[in-house]
Scaffold this active site. Structure first.
Site: not given
Length: 338
Positions: A146, A268
């Site tokens: 991220e 995820e």
């Protein structure tokens, strides 16, 4: 085997969250692996994960607390050895293992910061790649987790043009660095994110695949947001009426990546506990992963070890890591497709 075939055959995955990725507060001296409340990882624990039907073992690792200063950024040998032990828990039993950089803020994606981030990424990933150089294709390296402009207005909105551009540049640095170490790393599968690994359309649209072979796209998809992760803890019900949001997610994945011959792993995903909503979470998991399988996209549940807590806590845990019992077996079965 093509990269698409490799990805399609992976099956579903499980994240060892809030463990080797834990971040210590200043002055804390406790072991990093257990700092966020989870027990030390064991081979038996990961075998329990494998036996439940998970085939990917994602190992998030935060490295900055275990590296020396510039210019070498030397990784602590004991920590690197422990990471190897945990990786081996998956490799030993035939799982694919994803090893990444997690919770690192030194690669803030701005043009001003890029030269420093580039040099640090090269030094850190060269050490990791050389250490695991003899591992088979079962080990996947993931560039960053991220990557985004933290604590800004564009942190979670898909970023700005600069941020998205710099993430692409860092991805290329990562690929070139791994390939330069040679050996099995010359062909190892590599996982790269877009800005924040985001499913926002602007971040997906601006993604540019790094030059090279055997590269996979990494996305994180908590959809629908208000049920799966959102701050409104009262939104604890998911129903068939919300299936189109998941359909639309994978339609975007098809449009921006798969149709362009870019394979994807959902590194995820998950739906957190909100009141007593295990049945809804199981229905969500079954639909989400069934839709992903239609597109050949493996999904990795974010398990942070928390099986209970206040309703405002991100409770994503499925496995009780102390007892090695599944707290929500119906969700596990739905997610892995058993």
């Amino acid at each position: 085997m093509t990269t698409f075939e490799y990805v399609k055959n992976l099956g579903q995955g499980w994240n060892l969250g809030n463990t080797l990725d834990s971040v210590l507060r200043q002055g804390e001296t406790k072991p990093q692996e257990t700092a966020w409340g989870n027990p030390k990882t064991t081979q038996e624990m990961i075998r329990t994960v494998k036996d439940a039907g998970f085939e990917i073992f994602r190992v998030p690792v935060t490295w900055f607390q275990k590296t020396g200063g510039a210019p070498d950024f030397t990784i602590n040998k004991e920590f690197l050895s422990r990471v190897k032990e945990v990786v081996d828990y998956g490799i030993n039993i035939g799982m694919a293992v994803i090893l990444n950089l997690h919770h690192e803020n030194w690669h803030f994606p701005s043009e001003e910061n890029f030269p420093a981030a580039k040099e640090r990424m090269k030094k850190v990933w060269t050490q990791i790649a050389n250490y695991f150089a003899d591992y088979s294709e079962k080990l996947i390296f993931e560039a960053m987790n991220e990557p985004r402009k933290e604590n800004t207005d564009v942190e979670w909105t898909g970023g700005d043009e600069e941020g998205r551009r710099v993430v692409m540049k860092l991805n290329q640095v990562f690929v070139d660095t791994i390939r330069a170490t040679g050996g099995k790393n010359a062909t190892r599968m590599l996982l790269v994110p877009n800005y924040a690994a985001s499913c926002n359309e602007n971040a997906m649209e601006d993604f540019i695949m790094p030059k090279g072979e055997n590269i996979i796209m990494s996305l994180h998809g908590y959809v629908p947001w208000d049920f799966a992760l959102g701050g409104d803890h009262k939104k604890n019900i998911w129903s068939e009426a919300e299936q189109p949001e998941i359909d639309h997610l994978f339609a975007r994945v098809q449009k921006y990546f798969l149709a362009k011959k870019i394979p994807v792993i959902m590194g995820e995903c998950g739906a957190r506990k909100k009141y007593d909503n295990a049945a809804c979470r199981a229905k969500w998991a079954a639909y989400y992963t069934a839709k992903a399988r239609e597109y050949g996209v493996p999904c990795c549940w974010w398990d942070n070890g928390h099986l209970d807590g206040s309703e405002n806590t991100e409770v994503f845990g499925l496995l009780n890591r102390d007892t090695l019992q599944w707290g929500y077996p119906e969700i596990v079965k739905a997610f892995v497709g058993r």
